[in-house]
Motif scaffolding. Structure first.
Motif, PDB file in Angstrom:
ATOM      1  N   PRO A   1      30.589   5.166   9.389  1.00 55.05           N
ATOM      2  CA  PRO A   1      29.737   4.009   9.490  1.00 55.05           C
ATOM      3  C   PRO A   1      30.558   2.762   9.649  1.00 55.05           C
ATOM      4  O   PRO A   1      31.310   2.251   9.024  1.00 55.05           O
ATOM      5  CB  PRO A   1      29.109   4.039   8.017  1.00 55.05           C
ATOM      6  CG  PRO A   1      29.972   4.646   7.118  1.00 55.05           C
ATOM      7  CD  PRO A   1      30.724   5.662   7.889  1.00 55.05           C
ATOM      8  N   LEU A   2      30.077   2.190  10.811  1.00 55.59           N
ATOM      9  CA  LEU A   2      30.833   0.976  11.191  1.00 55.59           C
ATOM     10  C   LEU A   2      29.957  -0.332  11.025  1.00 55.59           C
ATOM     11  O   LEU A   2      30.758  -1.411  11.080  1.00 55.59           O
ATOM     12  CB  LEU A   2      31.255   0.943  12.770  1.00 55.59           C
ATOM     13  CG  LEU A   2      32.398   2.106  13.039  1.00 55.59           C
ATOM     14  CD1 LEU A   2      32.686   2.222  14.117  1.00 55.59           C
ATOM     15  CD2 LEU A   2      33.766   1.724  12.310  1.00 55.59           C
ATOM     16  N   ALA A   3      28.685  -0.032  10.828  1.00 55.45           N
ATOM     17  CA  ALA A   3      28.069  -1.484  11.092  1.00 55.45           C
ATOM     18  C   ALA A   3      28.396  -2.398   9.692  1.00 55.45           C
ATOM     19  O   ALA A   3      28.406  -2.067   8.519  1.00 55.45           O
ATOM     20  CB  ALA A   3      26.624  -1.121  10.981  1.00 55.45           C
ATOM     21  N   ARG A   4      28.910  -3.602  10.037  1.00 59.01           N
ATOM     22  CA  ARG A   4      29.003  -4.686   9.280  1.00 59.01           C
ATOM     23  C   ARG A   4      30.426  -4.434   8.528  1.00 59.01           C
ATOM     24  O   ARG A   4      30.585  -4.964   7.476  1.00 59.01           O
ATOM     25  CB  ARG A   4      28.019  -4.923   8.204  1.00 59.01           C
ATOM     26  CG  ARG A   4      26.623  -5.523   8.627  1.00 59.01           C
ATOM     27  CD  ARG A   4      25.379  -5.799   7.870  1.00 59.01           C
ATOM     28  NE  ARG A   4      25.039  -4.600   7.125  1.00 59.01           N
ATOM     29  CZ  ARG A   4      24.091  -3.681   7.830  1.00 59.01           C
ATOM     30  NH1 ARG A   4      23.890  -3.837   9.046  1.00 59.01           N
ATOM     31  NH2 ARG A   4      23.987  -2.645   7.062  1.00 59.01           N
ATOM     32  N   ARG A   5      31.105  -3.468   9.017  1.00 57.89           N
ATOM     33  CA  ARG A   5      32.561  -3.240   8.152  1.00 57.89           C
ATOM     34  C   ARG A   5      33.530  -3.804   9.241  1.00 57.89           C
ATOM     35  O   ARG A   5      33.607  -4.202  10.540  1.00 57.89           O
ATOM     36  CB  ARG A   5      32.676  -1.545   8.303  1.00 57.89           C
ATOM     37  CG  ARG A   5      31.682  -0.763   7.793  1.00 57.89           C
ATOM     38  CD  ARG A   5      31.650  -0.932   6.226  1.00 57.89           C
ATOM     39  NE  ARG A   5      30.455  -0.347   5.924  1.00 57.89           N
ATOM     40  CZ  ARG A   5      30.410   0.992   5.219  1.00 57.89           C
ATOM     41  NH1 ARG A   5      31.794   1.686   5.217  1.00 57.89           N
ATOM     42  NH2 ARG A   5      29.529   1.524   4.771  1.00 57.89           N
ATOM     43  N   ALA A   6      34.713  -4.297   8.241  1.00 56.80           N
ATOM     44  CA  ALA A   6      35.751  -5.047   8.793  1.00 56.80           C
ATOM     45  C   ALA A   6      36.636  -3.943   9.342  1.00 56.80           C
ATOM     46  O   ALA A   6      37.125  -3.004   8.771  1.00 56.80           O
ATOM     47  CB  ALA A   6      36.575  -5.939   7.833  1.00 56.80           C
TER      48      ALA A   6
ATOM     49  N   LEU B   1      29.346  -1.165  17.928  1.00 58.74           N
ATOM     50  CA  LEU B   1      28.645  -0.227  17.099  1.00 58.74           C
ATOM     51  C   LEU B   1      28.211  -1.042  15.870  1.00 58.74           C
ATOM     52  O   LEU B   1      27.972  -0.296  14.730  1.00 58.74           O
ATOM     53  CB  LEU B   1      29.302   1.043  16.619  1.00 58.74           C
ATOM     54  CG  LEU B   1      29.586   2.072  17.976  1.00 58.74           C
ATOM     55  CD1 LEU B   1      30.700   3.090  17.761  1.00 58.74           C
ATOM     56  CD2 LEU B   1      28.384   2.612  18.241  1.00 58.74           C
ATOM     57  N   GLY B   2      28.485  -2.358  15.597  1.00 54.59           N
ATOM     58  CA  GLY B   2      28.252  -3.191  14.639  1.00 54.59           C
ATOM     59  C   GLY B   2      29.448  -3.564  13.888  1.00 54.59           C
ATOM     60  O   GLY B   2      29.092  -4.337  12.958  1.00 54.59           O
TER      61      GLY B   2
END
Length: 221
Positions: free
Chosen positions: A50-55, A73-74
């Motif tokens: 999961p990449l959304a809003r991840r650093a 991908l966010g």
């Protein structure tokens, strides 16, 4: 249209228009999109991580293909490489900014040097084909140790090469890596159905738990 001495590589995306990645006909290993970068970029699209809003931080980004894909991908991405690659990274960020749903920026990071400005540790570190020079192994490993926290996931994609010193460099890299990190190879059937190859591997890397716990205590002290 590519700038003089350059040529564009299109990388298809599942969710819309292709990435347009400018490459350079001359300028060293960082100036073209290597197959391992394509495989890792397309693996990110499978949704396994999961990449959304991840650093996210990409090491040895070169053209920026993997990091820019993560940004579409966010993810909030920092693509890093040497000073001489910054212009190419900025061109590719600009060319694809309309596809980005997170954020992406380019920064200079020389392996083995201070990483304070990249703290706190990112959620993900991405690496594609960063294992090729024996003299770069220890600086790279120092940077990985300095950048990773207990929850950082490192995705390392590399093409297994059989020529010259490559097998020995790969063996040494993984030998040194396993001192501080746990490694898990991602099975080929989890890679993108089209962008996969038996000689291109993706390894999921985490800090060893005992070491991660000790680091946390040190940081709190």
């Amino acid at each position: 249209m590519a700038a003089a001495g350059g040529f564009v590589r299109e990388l298809e995306r599942r969710g819309g228009p292709a990435l347009r990645l400018e490459q350079r006909a001359a300028g060293g290993v960082g100036c073209v999109v290597w197959d391992a970068a394509l495989v890792l970029a397309k693996f990110l699209e499978t949704g396994a991580c999961p990449l959304a809003r991840r650093a996210v931080l990409e090491l040895g980004a070169g053209t920026g293909a993997v990091g820019i894909m993560a940004a579409t991908l966010g993810a909030n991405v920092t693509v890093t490489d040497l000073e001489e690659l910054q212009e190419l990274l900025l061109v590719n960020i600009e060319n694809n900014k309309h596809l980005v749903t997170g954020s992406v920026r380019a920064k200079v990071l020389k392996w083995g040097e201070d990483v304070t400005e990249f703290q706190p540790p990112p959620d993900y570190i991405l690496m594609a084909d960063c294992i090729y020079y024996e003299e770069s192994l220890e600086p790279l490993l120092k940077t990985l140790k300095d950048l990773t926290g207990p929850d950082t996931c490192v995705l390392c994609c590399y093409e297994q090469r059989t020529m010259g010193k490559n097998p020995e460099v790969e063996r040494r890299y993984f030998e040194l890596l396993q001192v501080d990190f746990e490694l898990e190879k991602i099975p080929l059937d989890k890679h993108d159905e089209e962008y996969r190859s038996t000689d291109i591997h993706i390894v999921n890397i985490h800090r060893k738990q005992a070491l991660a716990g000790a680091l946390e205590k040190t940081e709190r002290a």
